[in-house]
Design a protein around this motif. Sequence first.
Motif, PDB file in Angstrom:
ATOM      1  N   LEU A 235     -19.002  -7.486  34.763  1.00  0.00           N
ATOM      2  CA  LEU A 235     -17.572  -7.369  34.479  1.00  0.00           C
ATOM      3  C   LEU A 235     -16.952  -8.734  34.236  1.00  0.00           C
ATOM      4  N   THR A 236     -17.543  -9.783  34.801  1.00  0.00           N
ATOM      5  CA  THR A 236     -17.043 -11.131  34.492  1.00  0.00           C
ATOM      6  C   THR A 236     -17.178 -11.415  33.003  1.00  0.00           C
ATOM      7  N   GLY A 237     -18.295 -10.980  32.413  1.00  0.00           N
ATOM      8  CA  GLY A 237     -18.491 -11.181  30.982  1.00  0.00           C
ATOM      9  C   GLY A 237     -17.512 -10.376  30.151  1.00  0.00           C
ATOM     10  N   CYS A 238     -17.226  -9.155  30.589  1.00  0.00           N
ATOM     11  CA  CYS A 238     -16.261  -8.317  29.870  1.00  0.00           C
ATOM     12  C   CYS A 238     -14.874  -8.943  29.880  1.00  0.00           C
ATOM     13  N   TYR A 239     -14.471  -9.428  31.040  1.00  0.00           N
ATOM     14  CA  TYR A 239     -13.087  -9.894  31.186  1.00  0.00           C
ATOM     15  C   TYR A 239     -12.852 -11.309  30.687  1.00  0.00           C
ATOM     16  N   MET A 240     -13.917 -12.040  30.367  1.00  0.00           N
ATOM     17  CA  MET A 240     -13.700 -13.363  29.775  1.00  0.00           C
ATOM     18  C   MET A 240     -12.974 -13.218  28.441  1.00  0.00           C
ATOM     19  N   GLY A 241     -13.439 -12.322  27.600  1.00  0.00           N
ATOM     20  CA  GLY A 241     -12.783 -12.100  26.316  1.00  0.00           C
ATOM     21  C   GLY A 241     -11.429 -11.431  26.458  1.00  0.00           C
ATOM     22  N   ILE A 242     -11.335 -10.456  27.383  1.00  0.00           N
ATOM     23  CA  ILE A 242     -10.061  -9.769  27.577  1.00  0.00           C
ATOM     24  C   ILE A 242      -8.990 -10.743  28.034  1.00  0.00           C
ATOM     25  N   ALA A 243      -9.360 -11.692  28.903  1.00  0.00           N
ATOM     26  CA  ALA A 243      -8.395 -12.683  29.384  1.00  0.00           C
ATOM     27  C   ALA A 243      -7.885 -13.562  28.242  1.00  0.00           C
ATOM     28  N   VAL A 244      -8.757 -13.902  27.311  1.00  0.00           N
ATOM     29  CA  VAL A 244      -8.330 -14.697  26.155  1.00  0.00           C
ATOM     30  C   VAL A 244      -7.345 -13.902  25.306  1.00  0.00           C
ATOM     31  N   MET A 245      -7.651 -12.642  25.069  1.00  0.00           N
ATOM     32  CA  MET A 245      -6.750 -11.791  24.284  1.00  0.00           C
ATOM     33  C   MET A 245      -5.395 -11.646  24.979  1.00  0.00           C
ATOM     34  N   LYS A 246      -5.402 -11.487  26.279  1.00  0.00           N
ATOM     35  CA  LYS A 246      -4.164 -11.379  27.049  1.00  0.00           C
ATOM     36  C   LYS A 246      -3.351 -12.657  26.945  1.00  0.00           C
ATOM     37  N   ALA A 247      -4.015 -13.799  27.074  1.00  0.00           N
ATOM     38  CA  ALA A 247      -3.314 -15.084  27.026  1.00  0.00           C
ATOM     39  C   ALA A 247      -2.676 -15.314  25.661  1.00  0.00           C
ATOM     40  N   LEU A 248      -3.395 -14.999  24.593  1.00  0.00           N
ATOM     41  CA  LEU A 248      -2.821 -15.146  23.250  1.00  0.00           C
ATOM     42  C   LEU A 248      -1.586 -14.262  23.098  1.00  0.00           C
ATOM     43  N   HIS A 249      -1.677 -13.040  23.607  1.00  0.00           N
ATOM     44  CA  HIS A 249      -0.555 -12.111  23.520  1.00  0.00           C
ATOM     45  C   HIS A 249       0.632 -12.591  24.358  1.00  0.00           C
ATOM     46  N   ASP A 250       0.367 -12.984  25.592  1.00  0.00           N
ATOM     47  CA  ASP A 250       1.449 -13.390  26.495  1.00  0.00           C
ATOM     48  C   ASP A 250       2.193 -14.616  26.002  1.00  0.00           C
ATOM     49  N   GLU A 251       1.462 -15.514  25.341  1.00  0.00           N
ATOM     50  CA  GLU A 251       2.092 -16.727  24.821  1.00  0.00           C
ATOM     51  C   GLU A 251       2.625 -16.548  23.403  1.00  0.00           C
ATOM     52  N   GLY A 252       2.435 -15.365  22.843  1.00  0.00           N
ATOM     53  CA  GLY A 252       2.934 -15.100  21.496  1.00  0.00           C
ATOM     54  C   GLY A 252       2.250 -15.930  20.428  1.00  0.00           C
ATOM     55  N   ILE A 253       0.977 -16.242  20.656  1.00  0.00           N
ATOM     56  CA  ILE A 253       0.234 -17.090  19.717  1.00  0.00           C
ATOM     57  C   ILE A 253      -0.475 -16.221  18.681  1.00  0.00           C
ATOM     58  N   GLU A 254      -0.245 -16.504  17.431  1.00  0.00           N
ATOM     59  CA  GLU A 254      -0.939 -15.845  16.335  1.00  0.00           C
ATOM     60  C   GLU A 254      -1.647 -16.897  15.504  1.00  0.00           C
ATOM     61  N   LEU A 255      -2.947 -16.786  15.412  1.00  0.00           N
ATOM     62  CA  LEU A 255      -3.714 -17.752  14.641  1.00  0.00           C
ATOM     63  C   LEU A 255      -3.540 -17.477  13.154  1.00  0.00           C
ATOM     64  N   GLU A 256      -3.691 -18.508  12.362  1.00  0.00           N
ATOM     65  CA  GLU A 256      -3.406 -18.391  10.936  1.00  0.00           C
ATOM     66  C   GLU A 256      -4.484 -17.624  10.183  1.00  0.00           C
ATOM     67  N   ASN A 257      -5.756 -18.001  10.423  1.00  0.00           N
ATOM     68  CA  ASN A 257      -6.832 -17.391   9.633  1.00  0.00           C
ATOM     69  C   ASN A 257      -8.043 -16.966  10.457  1.00  0.00           C
ATOM     70  N   THR A 258      -7.923 -17.024  11.774  1.00  0.00           N
ATOM     71  CA  THR A 258      -9.043 -16.671  12.649  1.00  0.00           C
ATOM     72  C   THR A 258      -8.786 -15.338  13.330  1.00  0.00           C
ATOM     73  N   GLU A 259      -9.710 -14.390  13.119  1.00  0.00           N
ATOM     74  CA  GLU A 259      -9.628 -13.102  13.791  1.00  0.00           C
ATOM     75  C   GLU A 259     -10.378 -13.195  15.118  1.00  0.00           C
ATOM     76  N   VAL A 260      -9.734 -12.726  16.175  1.00  0.00           N
ATOM     77  CA  VAL A 260     -10.308 -12.805  17.522  1.00  0.00           C
ATOM     78  C   VAL A 260     -10.586 -11.396  18.015  1.00  0.00           C
ATOM     79  N   GLY A 261     -11.742 -11.206  18.636  1.00  0.00           N
ATOM     80  CA  GLY A 261     -12.078  -9.868  19.093  1.00  0.00           C
ATOM     81  C   GLY A 261     -12.844  -9.839  20.396  1.00  0.00           C
ATOM     82  N   VAL A 262     -12.802  -8.681  21.028  1.00  0.00           N
ATOM     83  CA  VAL A 262     -13.618  -8.399  22.207  1.00  0.00           C
ATOM     84  C   VAL A 262     -14.574  -7.271  21.832  1.00  0.00           C
TER      85      VAL A 262
END
Length: 408
Positions: A235-262
Motif C-alpha cells: 500500500l505504500t507503493g500505491c499511495y506514493m502516486g496517489i499522494a502526488v496526485m493529491k498534492a497537485l490538486h490541493d495546490e491547484g497545479i496544472e502542468l503544461e504538457n506532462t500527463e501524470v497518472g497512477v
Amino acid sequence: MDLQKLRDNSDAQADYMMEEITTIIKTCGKRLPGSEGEKNAVDYMANTLKEYSDEVKIEPFEMHPKAFFNWIHIMVTIILMAMVSYFFIPLLAIILVGVAMLLMLLQFVLYLEIVDWIYPKRTSHNLMALKHPKGEVKRRILFNGHPDVAHEWTMSYLISGDAFVAHFIISMVGIVALVGISIASMVLQGGVTVGMPTGVPMIMGLVCLVFVPFWIAMYRMWNTSVIVDGANDNLTGCYMGIAVMKALHDEGIELENTEVGVLLTGSEEAGIRGARAWAKRHGASGDYKDVETIIYAYDTLREGKFLCVNKKDLNNTVKADKHASELFYNAAKSIDITCSYGSVPLGATDSAAFNKGGYQAVGITALDHKLRNYYHTRYDTYDNMDKQCLSDCYKVTVKTLEDFDNGK
C-alpha cells in the motif's frame, strides 16, 4: 515547473499516506489476488482518485492466483519421486529432476503461466487514473503500485527472512546433489542400471536423504491460514502516486504538457499478473506509447536507507529503462536523499512486466534484501510503517516529476 512547494509538504503527505493505508487495512478486508478485499481496496482508491484526476478507469482481468506458488508443490512432488527413483533407476531420477527444474525456470524464473490452467480462475482488477495537462500531451509519467497481498511466509515468521532464504538454498543444493549422485552411480555401476544399488551408490543415496525434510518443508513455505495486511508491501507503493496526485490538486497545479497518472495493478503477488495483463492489453494496441511514457513501479517503501533504483528485475533477467532509472537516481542525489542502484535478485516488481511489454519502467524499492521480519509476515501492519521513508521517497518522486516535466 518548480514543485518545491510540494516537496516542502512531504511530512504532511506521509501522514496522509499512513492514514489512508490504515483505513484500507481496517475497512477493505484481506486483499489476496483476485479477492473481494483486493477489489474493495481498488474501488476505495478509485473513488479517492476521482477527486484528483480527470480520468479514472478500472479494468478487470482473469488470472489463476494459486498457480504462482503452488507450482512449488508440483516441483517438490517430482523431486521426491526422483529421490525414490534413484534407488532403482538413477537415469529416471535425472530425468525427473530435469522436468522439475524446467518447471521452476518457466514458472518462477521467467514468470510464465505454464501450470496456471490447472488452478481455479479468479477476476482481479487494474486501476488507471490520469491528470491531463493544460496543453498538448508531450510526455507522460505513471506511478505504479499493487494493492494485493500474500499469504504469510512460514519460515520468515517463525525464524527470520534469512532462514527462509537458507531453506530455499539448501533445498536447491539438495537437488543438485541428487543429480550428482545419480550421475556418479551410473558411472560406478557401468551405465544405466535397474535395481537396488549397493556399496558406494547406496551410501550416496542414503546420505542424500538428509535433504528430504527440507524438500517436504517446502510444502509449507507459506501459511494459507494467515493473510498479511500488506501495509508496506504494497500500500505504500500505491499511495506514493496517489499522494502526488493529491498534492497537485490541493495546490491547484496544472502542468503544461506532462500527463501524470497512477497505475495500480492487481495480483502482483500472484506473479505480476496484473502488470502483465495491462501491458498485454495496452501494449498490443499501442496505448500510452504516443509520447514518451515512463512508469515507476514502487514496491515496499519501508527502509529509507535502502531506497533503491533497481536496474535489473525479475530474478535479474530483465533490464530497467535507463532514462527512468537515471532520472529518479539523479533526482534523489540533487536533493540529498540517500539512494542507490541495485537489482531484484529473487522475485520481481511490476516493472519487469512493463519493460517486457515495451514500456519504459523501473522498480523503486526501499527494503533490505536481507529480509526483515515484516516482509510477507503478520508484522506488515499499519503501525509498522516508516514515516521518514515515505516522506523522503515522496520528495524524490516529486523532484523526478519536476525534472521530467522540465525536459530532463
